[in-house]
Design a protein around this motif. Structure first.
Motif, PDB file in Angstrom:
ATOM      1  N   GLN A 137       0.850  -1.194   0.000  1.00 27.85           N
ATOM      2  CA  GLN A 137       0.000   0.000   0.000  1.00 27.85           C
ATOM      3  C   GLN A 137       0.887   1.246   0.000  1.00 27.85           C
ATOM      4  O   GLN A 137       1.862   1.327   0.742  1.00 27.85           O
ATOM      5  N   GLY A 138       0.536   2.223  -0.821  1.00 24.31           N
ATOM      6  CA  GLY A 138       1.269   3.492  -0.814  1.00 24.31           C
ATOM      7  C   GLY A 138       1.094   4.255  -2.106  1.00 24.31           C
ATOM      8  O   GLY A 138       0.582   3.730  -3.098  1.00 24.31           O
ATOM      9  N   HIS A 139       1.516   5.497  -2.070  1.00 26.49           N
ATOM     10  CA  HIS A 139       1.380   6.370  -3.231  1.00 26.49           C
ATOM     11  C   HIS A 139       2.539   7.362  -3.209  1.00 26.49           C
ATOM     12  O   HIS A 139       2.767   8.031  -2.199  1.00 26.49           O
ATOM     13  N   ILE A 140       3.258   7.451  -4.313  1.00 23.92           N
ATOM     14  CA  ILE A 140       4.376   8.386  -4.453  1.00 23.92           C
ATOM     15  C   ILE A 140       3.998   9.421  -5.503  1.00 23.92           C
ATOM     16  O   ILE A 140       3.590   9.071  -6.617  1.00 23.92           O
ATOM     17  N   VAL A 141       4.129  10.702  -5.131  1.00 24.91           N
ATOM     18  CA  VAL A 141       3.749  11.808  -6.016  1.00 24.91           C
ATOM     19  C   VAL A 141       4.983  12.666  -6.287  1.00 24.91           C
ATOM     20  O   VAL A 141       5.639  13.139  -5.341  1.00 24.91           O
ATOM     21  N   ASN A 142       5.315  12.860  -7.540  1.00 26.00           N
ATOM     22  CA  ASN A 142       6.449  13.689  -7.931  1.00 26.00           C
ATOM     23  C   ASN A 142       5.951  14.946  -8.633  1.00 26.00           C
ATOM     24  O   ASN A 142       5.294  14.857  -9.673  1.00 26.00           O
ATOM     25  N   ILE A 143       6.254  16.107  -8.047  1.00 25.34           N
ATOM     26  CA  ILE A 143       5.862  17.370  -8.674  1.00 25.34           C
ATOM     27  C   ILE A 143       6.927  17.729  -9.717  1.00 25.34           C
ATOM     28  O   ILE A 143       8.004  18.234  -9.381  1.00 25.34           O
ATOM     29  N   SER A 144       6.645  17.420 -10.954  1.00 25.08           N
ATOM     30  CA  SER A 144       7.544  17.763 -12.052  1.00 25.08           C
ATOM     31  C   SER A 144       7.169  19.154 -12.546  1.00 25.08           C
ATOM     32  O   SER A 144       6.977  20.064 -11.751  1.00 25.08           O
ATOM     33  N   SER A 145       7.009  19.331 -13.841  1.00 25.82           N
ATOM     34  CA  SER A 145       6.709  20.635 -14.417  1.00 25.82           C
ATOM     35  C   SER A 145       6.395  20.442 -15.894  1.00 25.82           C
ATOM     36  O   SER A 145       6.806  19.435 -16.502  1.00 25.82           O
ATOM     37  N   LEU A 146       5.688  21.391 -16.476  1.00 26.70           N
ATOM     38  CA  LEU A 146       5.553  21.392 -17.930  1.00 26.70           C
ATOM     39  C   LEU A 146       6.938  21.412 -18.572  1.00 26.70           C
ATOM     40  O   LEU A 146       7.133  20.897 -19.676  1.00 26.70           O
ATOM     41  N   ALA A 147       7.921  21.983 -17.844  1.00 28.63           N
ATOM     42  CA  ALA A 147       9.307  21.985 -18.324  1.00 28.63           C
ATOM     43  C   ALA A 147       9.879  20.581 -18.441  1.00 28.63           C
ATOM     44  O   ALA A 147      10.953  20.393 -19.005  1.00 28.63           O
ATOM     45  N   GLY A 148       9.168  19.589 -17.938  1.00 29.23           N
ATOM     46  CA  GLY A 148       9.551  18.199 -18.139  1.00 29.23           C
ATOM     47  C   GLY A 148       9.087  17.642 -19.473  1.00 29.23           C
ATOM     48  O   GLY A 148       9.361  16.492 -19.802  1.00 29.23           O
ATOM     49  N   TRP A 149       8.392  18.460 -20.246  1.00 30.53           N
ATOM     50  CA  TRP A 149       7.965  18.096 -21.594  1.00 30.53           C
ATOM     51  C   TRP A 149       8.474  19.099 -22.632  1.00 30.53           C
ATOM     52  O   TRP A 149       8.736  18.746 -23.774  1.00 30.53           O
ATOM     53  N   TRP A 150       8.610  20.355 -22.226  1.00 33.85           N
ATOM     54  CA  TRP A 150       8.921  21.436 -23.157  1.00 33.85           C
ATOM     55  C   TRP A 150      10.016  22.289 -22.516  1.00 33.85           C
ATOM     56  O   TRP A 150       9.822  22.860 -21.455  1.00 33.85           O
ATOM     57  N   VAL A 151      11.170  22.369 -23.190  1.00 35.65           N
ATOM     58  CA  VAL A 151      12.302  23.123 -22.648  1.00 35.65           C
ATOM     59  C   VAL A 151      12.267  24.552 -23.159  1.00 35.65           C
ATOM     60  O   VAL A 151      12.349  24.790 -24.361  1.00 35.65           O
ATOM     61  N   LEU A 152      12.165  25.500 -22.250  1.00 31.24           N
ATOM     62  CA  LEU A 152      12.321  26.907 -22.618  1.00 31.24           C
ATOM     63  C   LEU A 152      13.785  27.305 -22.488  1.00 31.24           C
ATOM     64  O   LEU A 152      14.453  26.922 -21.514  1.00 31.24           O
ATOM     65  N   PRO A 153      14.324  28.067 -23.444  1.00 28.31           N
ATOM     66  CA  PRO A 153      15.692  28.561 -23.321  1.00 28.31           C
ATOM     67  C   PRO A 153      15.864  29.326 -22.016  1.00 28.31           C
ATOM     68  O   PRO A 153      14.995  30.105 -21.617  1.00 28.31           O
ATOM     69  N   GLY A 154      16.985  29.093 -21.354  1.00 28.34           N
ATOM     70  CA  GLY A 154      17.247  29.707 -20.060  1.00 28.34           C
ATOM     71  C   GLY A 154      16.910  28.803 -18.892  1.00 28.34           C
ATOM     72  O   GLY A 154      17.286  29.066 -17.754  1.00 28.34           O
ATOM     73  N   LEU A 155      16.193  27.711 -19.191  1.00 27.07           N
ATOM     74  CA  LEU A 155      15.794  26.770 -18.140  1.00 27.07           C
ATOM     75  C   LEU A 155      16.329  25.366 -18.422  1.00 27.07           C
ATOM     76  O   LEU A 155      15.707  24.368 -18.041  1.00 27.07           O
ATOM     77  N   THR A 156      17.476  25.283 -19.083  1.00 25.79           N
ATOM     78  CA  THR A 156      17.997  23.982 -19.500  1.00 25.79           C
ATOM     79  C   THR A 156      18.260  23.037 -18.328  1.00 25.79           C
ATOM     80  O   THR A 156      17.778  21.899 -18.333  1.00 25.79           O
ATOM     81  N   PRO A 157      19.007  23.437 -17.277  1.00 23.45           N
ATOM     82  CA  PRO A 157      19.201  22.500 -16.155  1.00 23.45           C
ATOM     83  C   PRO A 157      17.886  22.147 -15.458  1.00 23.45           C
ATOM     84  O   PRO A 157      17.658  20.990 -15.108  1.00 23.45           O
TER      85      PRO A 157
END
Length: 274
Positions: A137-157
């Motif tokens: 039993q359990g649930h793991i939630v990871n708060i990623s970002s739209l930046a995990g699908w689409w890279v904006l310049p300046g946010l590469t790392p």
């Protein structure tokens, strides 16, 4: 479905914009929370404000721990284990951002970002999943970002860390699902949280980013949609309209995304010194 009433939920990054909304809304749902961030005093101060307004739920512990290292993650795990209260839901919310051209950001800064945004969720997931698997039993939630699908310049790392978190979430989902352990990854657009005021570096960092304030989403609404995704055991959650549309645009019209990125760079360069 994942039940929230009486569920024991561990939230990292509890003093941030999303962390505060998760705390408030999960208390309203009757959850029992363990909160952690860098400074225990700040965690207690901010949760006290929320508890004066929300009378349901319970705060089991407030912990001040630096999670940017393996030792910090293990420290959190052992402190939580010492409470002798099994974790039902782990929410990996802690994260930082940096803005600038990759080669103009000091190595130690983006390396620390990768530790916090990617390695910390992986470390904590591996530690707590062992207990969840044993309990079935359990649930793991990871708060990623739209930046995990689409890279904006300046946010590469930042995007690299969020792309990694998406891949980790998808892979781990398949590894633990037979043990009744759920995994959810969340991909919000820019929201009105302190992360918008992240540290900026180099030539791109000189430009104005004020326009983000005008398009940023409401963190309360974003976390409300996130919690619904958790309840319904969704693997991928796009908690706002912009994230949903941008994700589809990236999938089906990648050339338009490239054009938008080019326009974004031109805007950044045109706004330098303003």
């Amino acid at each position: 479905m994942t039940q929230l009433d009486k569920a024991v939920v561990l939230i990292t990054g509890a003093t941030g914009g999303f962390g505060q909304e998760l705390t408030r809304q999960l208390l309203e749902a009757g959850s029992r929370l363990i909160l952690t961030d860098l400074d225990e005093a700040v965690v207690r101060e901010r949760v006290a404000v929320i508890q004066r307004q929300v009378l349901t739920g319970d705060i089991l512990a407030c912990l001040g721990i630096d999670l940017s290292t393996r030792e910090g993650c293990e420290n959190l795990y052992h402190q939580v284990k010492a409470l002798n209260i099994p974790i039902d839901i782990l929410i990996n919310n802690a994260g930082i951002a940096l803005f600038g051209r990759m080669d103009e950001i000091p190595n130690e800064r983006w390396e620390r970002l990768m530790q916090i945004n990617l390695l910390t969720p992986m470390r904590l997931s591996a530690l707590f999943a062992t207990d969840m698997i044993a309990r079935q039993q359990g649930h793991i939630v990871n708060i990623s970002s739209l930046a995990g699908w689409w890279v904006l310049p300046g946010l590469t790392p930042y995007s690299a860390s969020k792309f990694g978190l998406r891949g980790f979430s998808e892979g781990f989902f398949h590894e633990v699902k037979d043990y009744n352990v759920k995994v959810t990854a969340v991909y919000p657009f820019f929201s009105r949280t302190p992360i918008l005021q992240c540290e900026r570096f180099g030539s791109l960092g000189k430009s104005s980013q004020d326009f983000l304030k005008h398009v940023a989403t409401d963190p309360a609404k974003v976390m409300r949609a996130t919690i619904q995704g958790i309840i319904h055991n969704k693997l991928h959650v796009f908690p706002d309209a912009t994230a949903k549309k941008a994700h589809l645009l990236k999938r089906y019209f990648p050339q338009i995304v490239n054009w938008i990125n080019d326009a974004f760079v031109r805007r950044l360069k045109g706004g330098q010194g303003k």
